[in-house]
Design a protein around this motif. Structure first.
Motif, PDB file in Angstrom:
ATOM      1  N   LEU A  24      -9.685   5.301  -0.561  1.00  0.00           N
ATOM      2  CA  LEU A  24      -8.484   4.740   0.050  1.00  0.00           C
ATOM      3  C   LEU A  24      -8.271   4.934   1.524  1.00  0.00           C
ATOM      4  O   LEU A  24      -7.329   4.503   2.032  1.00  0.00           O
ATOM      5  CB  LEU A  24      -7.422   5.550  -0.955  1.00  0.00           C
ATOM      6  N   THR A  25      -9.065   6.175   2.007  1.00  0.00           N
ATOM      7  CA  THR A  25      -8.791   6.452   3.333  1.00  0.00           C
ATOM      8  C   THR A  25      -9.102   5.432   4.376  1.00  0.00           C
ATOM      9  O   THR A  25      -8.288   5.160   5.387  1.00  0.00           O
ATOM     10  CB  THR A  25      -9.914   7.747   3.715  1.00  0.00           C
ATOM     11  N   ILE A  69       3.092   7.746   0.829  1.00  0.00           N
ATOM     12  CA  ILE A  69       3.044   7.392   2.427  1.00  0.00           C
ATOM     13  C   ILE A  69       4.103   7.321   2.882  1.00  0.00           C
ATOM     14  O   ILE A  69       4.389   7.619   4.219  1.00  0.00           O
ATOM     15  CB  ILE A  69       2.223   6.216   2.455  1.00  0.00           C
ATOM     16  N   LEU A 113      -3.645  11.129   2.683  1.00  0.00           N
ATOM     17  CA  LEU A 113      -4.830  11.197   1.966  1.00  0.00           C
ATOM     18  C   LEU A 113      -5.308  12.353   1.984  1.00  0.00           C
ATOM     19  O   LEU A 113      -6.075  13.213   1.371  1.00  0.00           O
ATOM     20  CB  LEU A 113      -5.718  10.297   2.671  1.00  0.00           C
ATOM     21  N   ALA A 140      -6.258   2.577   4.880  1.00  0.00           N
ATOM     22  CA  ALA A 140      -5.082   3.026   5.694  1.00  0.00           C
ATOM     23  C   ALA A 140      -5.257   2.003   7.098  1.00  0.00           C
ATOM     24  O   ALA A 140      -4.296   1.870   7.588  1.00  0.00           O
ATOM     25  CB  ALA A 140      -5.094   4.517   6.042  1.00  0.00           C
ATOM     26  N   VAL A 159       0.788  -1.199   0.035  1.00  0.00           N
ATOM     27  CA  VAL A 159      -0.077   0.047   0.230  1.00  0.00           C
ATOM     28  C   VAL A 159       0.841   1.289  -0.028  1.00  0.00           C
ATOM     29  O   VAL A 159       0.635   2.266  -0.831  1.00  0.00           O
ATOM     30  CB  VAL A 159      -1.081  -0.173   1.162  1.00  0.00           C
ATOM     31  N   MET A 160       1.954   1.206   0.876  1.00  0.00           N
ATOM     32  CA  MET A 160       2.956   2.231   0.735  1.00  0.00           C
ATOM     33  C   MET A 160       3.646   2.431  -0.792  1.00  0.00           C
ATOM     34  O   MET A 160       3.516   3.751  -0.973  1.00  0.00           O
ATOM     35  CB  MET A 160       3.971   2.178   1.996  1.00  0.00           C
ATOM     36  N   HIS A 186     -11.199   7.699  -5.593  1.00  0.00           N
ATOM     37  CA  HIS A 186      -9.879   7.359  -4.623  1.00  0.00           C
ATOM     38  C   HIS A 186     -10.040   7.822  -3.272  1.00  0.00           C
ATOM     39  O   HIS A 186      -9.474   7.364  -2.509  1.00  0.00           O
ATOM     40  CB  HIS A 186      -8.838   8.050  -5.297  1.00  0.00           C
ATOM     41  N   TYR A 187     -11.087   8.354  -2.993  1.00  0.00           N
ATOM     42  CA  TYR A 187     -11.406   8.862  -1.294  1.00  0.00           C
ATOM     43  C   TYR A 187     -11.451   7.703  -0.598  1.00  0.00           C
ATOM     44  O   TYR A 187     -11.248   7.834   0.541  1.00  0.00           O
ATOM     45  CB  TYR A 187     -12.520   9.634  -1.152  1.00  0.00           C
ATOM     46  N   THR A 223       2.042   4.514  -3.557  1.00  0.00           N
ATOM     47  CA  THR A 223       1.898   5.746  -3.572  1.00  0.00           C
ATOM     48  C   THR A 223       3.298   6.615  -3.996  1.00  0.00           C
ATOM     49  O   THR A 223       3.291   7.765  -4.242  1.00  0.00           O
ATOM     50  CB  THR A 223       1.427   6.334  -2.068  1.00  0.00           C
TER      51      THR A 223
END
Lengths: 274, 274, 274, 274
Positions: A117-118, D186, D174, A121, A44-45, A114-115, A48
């Motif tokens: 994605l919050t 991130i 985010l 986390a 996930v990191m 893509h919101y 980005t």
């Protein structure tokens, strides 16, 4: 381990592997899970980071979905094998387990947004499951008991900090507001006061007038002294807590207490006092 | 509660509602007051945010005046119902109560002068009244007693810090003054020394010469060690204070001691030793 | 007071006024001295503020010389009235007293050389004399004893910090050196490492490469833990020191022990055990 | 000293000089070594300062090689005189001794490759040998024992910090990602979270949106409280450790225990209990 094997030997076997860590299979499962959680967080990191995403997008997506499916299967098996299914589902780890797979499926339905994605986390909370391994739990409980015992003192402390921050933020807005556009409103001035009193000091907002610098200096020295209070509180409570549970984790290292309640006094597998 | 109802039942009733928190009415009043104080502080804060002020100016002004009038009525009722009126008016909370309504009325007479807003910031002190609720007072007293017991050590510590700041500020002015226009005078250099020794470190003023950076490094390591002193003091005093009052607040949770003197030993309502 | 008045009553009288603080005259003298020291420090500070210096140069110069002459007279009288003149002159306060008047006279002879102003900063040490007043000395001694008892632990700690700073500084120079011109040399990288490990964090030098930021993050977490060591040391030693001297300063507040030796156990004026 | 002189008096003599510090020759050797180590570190540091390197390049190179050759000879003699050669070579100090001379010889063969300078930084570890002198070792052991006793609590603490950093880093990416190009990924957001939670606060990356600033403020206050935990842990363990070994170093100052094992209880030279 002296547990009465119920009518469902498979379910019992799964319980031992998934929920406990004192059999070779259970330990192995937890180690694999641990590695997968770390890997998943790492993926996930890395997604980005633009340079990595451009080149390895497909590989990362594939790996992420593989882990998500593994975690989904694991979640289903956990519900199946849990002794008390309802209490597992609504336990802290049960909710974290669900929340760590949900965002992936939701992102399928609502691709453009893509919101979402919050929520993804929150998957990072999987790392918490690592703590379940070994003797770390007892020490966590000592730390937690120390924090709980000081909760009133900590509330008084935090309230004091907030009042200082409110008054100092307002004062600095009135003093610096005209000369320094960085102190644009009281909320931003309060943000500056928190940055200062916690000794973080970014420097993105800093006083420029002599009076502002003088008041900032007083706030720093004040923060210096205030900083001493939580440290003192935790020290005293830790000294208290470690007197009550002296060196317990090293007493019985072979019996890993990975499924005890927070307030358990006896190990429910070997009967040793914790 | 065993209090003899005096000849003025209304005044006694008001006293119980406004000053105490152990009746449902008294508790409800305090909670409403608490919310209004937080709301009032929030309104003053939001008034300074330009985007909010432009759109909601009228609403904010109306709300602010509504709260101000409520607080004024409350202040009058407090004076009326207080057992000892003079001692209430000149008590800490009495003065804070007055100061939290005065700036609003003064701003009516002297409209153009926005400098009077400075006093308005004191209204934020209303938050202190929240602390009167529940068992927090005793813990505050333990913290306060710990701080009072260390007042001499803290004075010695602060004097040491000030001397270090004076000498370091002067030295850095002499070393950096010519090469670095940020070290413009000894007061500004002292401000830098405080920013550094408290480990805030904004970076708005930072040494650029090798000798200046060397002395700054020494000051930081020194500050590192000096930081240990207040923490040690407060830890020792808190350990001392918590030995004298061990776990008192949880002993009698039903009897909320909201009107005791700082040095009270027995609860004056139920006679329990505090 | 029980002191045998010697053959020189004037000298004895002067000794009581200048060196002691338990007679009205002695106390008054010390308060005046204290105000003059603060005033003198303030004047030196204000002389460096360009806006103030332009307008009040003459006044500041006049006030500075008046105080310098007063301190010179006081220094001569101290030598005259001291019981042991040689030990006073070479004592810490004796040297500070001399150094606080010398720079003014030297600046007369070598007018153009503003480098001599460096020594003038030492005049700020006069503030130390304030500490001689009242019961603060004993508390200072407790603090001092605590620090002395931990001197070996502090040395080990500082050596560890220096090694970390050396290695981290060199590593960051090698990693960041080419991408980031701020890490221009190992000494500057070490300055950055000290700024980071002490959590000051100016931000004038900050890593920009991913590896550099990763190593910086490790250094910060390391500094976080290392920060705990001196605090722990001082806390333990303070707890030890305050057990040996519990609450002595408040026991006999009327007898101000302003001339005791560091290791004195009995007050030499009233015989009370300290 | 009571050591039986073996059949090789030279080797025994060398052992006393090089490995021990309780004979005049041994003490002298250690002091010279200490000075040379510091000098060597200083030379490596100065070589990176461009202004110094331009003018004194030849001198620095000459001095560096002189010290390297001396350390090489010393390393050979250490192997020769060591009582147990294999255990010396593979001990911590043995490896550090080798690593502190190797990079110089490797740089001869691969001249153009400045990447090898990375290993040269390890030469700074020579400073560790200074700690072998005198009574500092015992205090190091107390500090080390305190840290080892708290290793589980520290692991729990570090894991908590890492989880906070992961979640806060993702959240801030985010929230701030679109408005603030500094929160580019991130990993970088996590770097920011570490910079913030450790109160370093460079300010190279700082939140600009109101929500981002609000979350940052919460992270700072959280870091404030989290900061208290390791300090409390170390304080408690140091108090524990110093109860077990109270004031030992000052008990027998003439017998410097410079070659004891970490877990030694009796001095192996004079038999005194440590």
């Amino acid at each position: 381990m002296g547990l009465d094997t119920s009518s469902q030997p498979l379910r019992e076997k799964l319980y031992e592997i998934i929920f406990e860590a004192d059999t070779p299979a259970g330990k192995g499962f937890d180690v694999i899970l641990l590695i997968l959680i770390l890997l998943s967080v790492l993926i996930v990191m890395l997604e980005t980071v633009s340079t990595i995403e451009e080149n390895y997008m497909q590989l990362l997506l594939w790996a992420e979905w593989a882990i998500t499916i593994f975690f989904t299967l694991e979640y289903i098996l956990r519900i199946y094998s849990a002794r008390n299914r309802v209490s597992y589902i609504f336990s802290f780890y049960g909710i974290v387990d669900l929340l760590s797979i949900l965002p992936a499926y939701i992102s399928l339905a609502f691709k453009g947004t893509h919101y979402l994605l919050t929520i993804r986390a929150l998957r990072l909370l999987r790392v918490f499951r690592i703590l379940k391994l070994g003797t770390y739990l007892i020490e966590s409980q000592v730390l937690w008991a120390a924090l709980r015992a000081s909760r009133i003192k900590i509330t008084v402390f935090l309230t004091t900090v907030l009042i200082i921050v409110c008054i100092m933020g307002s004062t600095m807005y009135l003093i610096e507001g005209e000369a320094n556009e960085n102190f644009a409103s009281i909320p931003i001035s309060m943000y500056w006061a928190i940055v200062t009193v916690t000794t973080v000091g970014y420097g993105d907002i800093a006083p420029v007038t002599p009076i502002g610098q003088f008041i900032a200096a007083i706030l720093m020295i004040l923060g210096y002294g205030v900083l001493a209070v939580p440290t003192g509180i935790v020290s005293v409570e830790l000294a208290h807590a470690s007197k009550e549970h002296p060196y317990t984790p090293t007493d019985c290292p072979h019996c890993t207490p990975d499924d005890h309640d927070i307030d358990a006094v006896f190990c429910k597998f070997c009967g040793t006092k914790i």
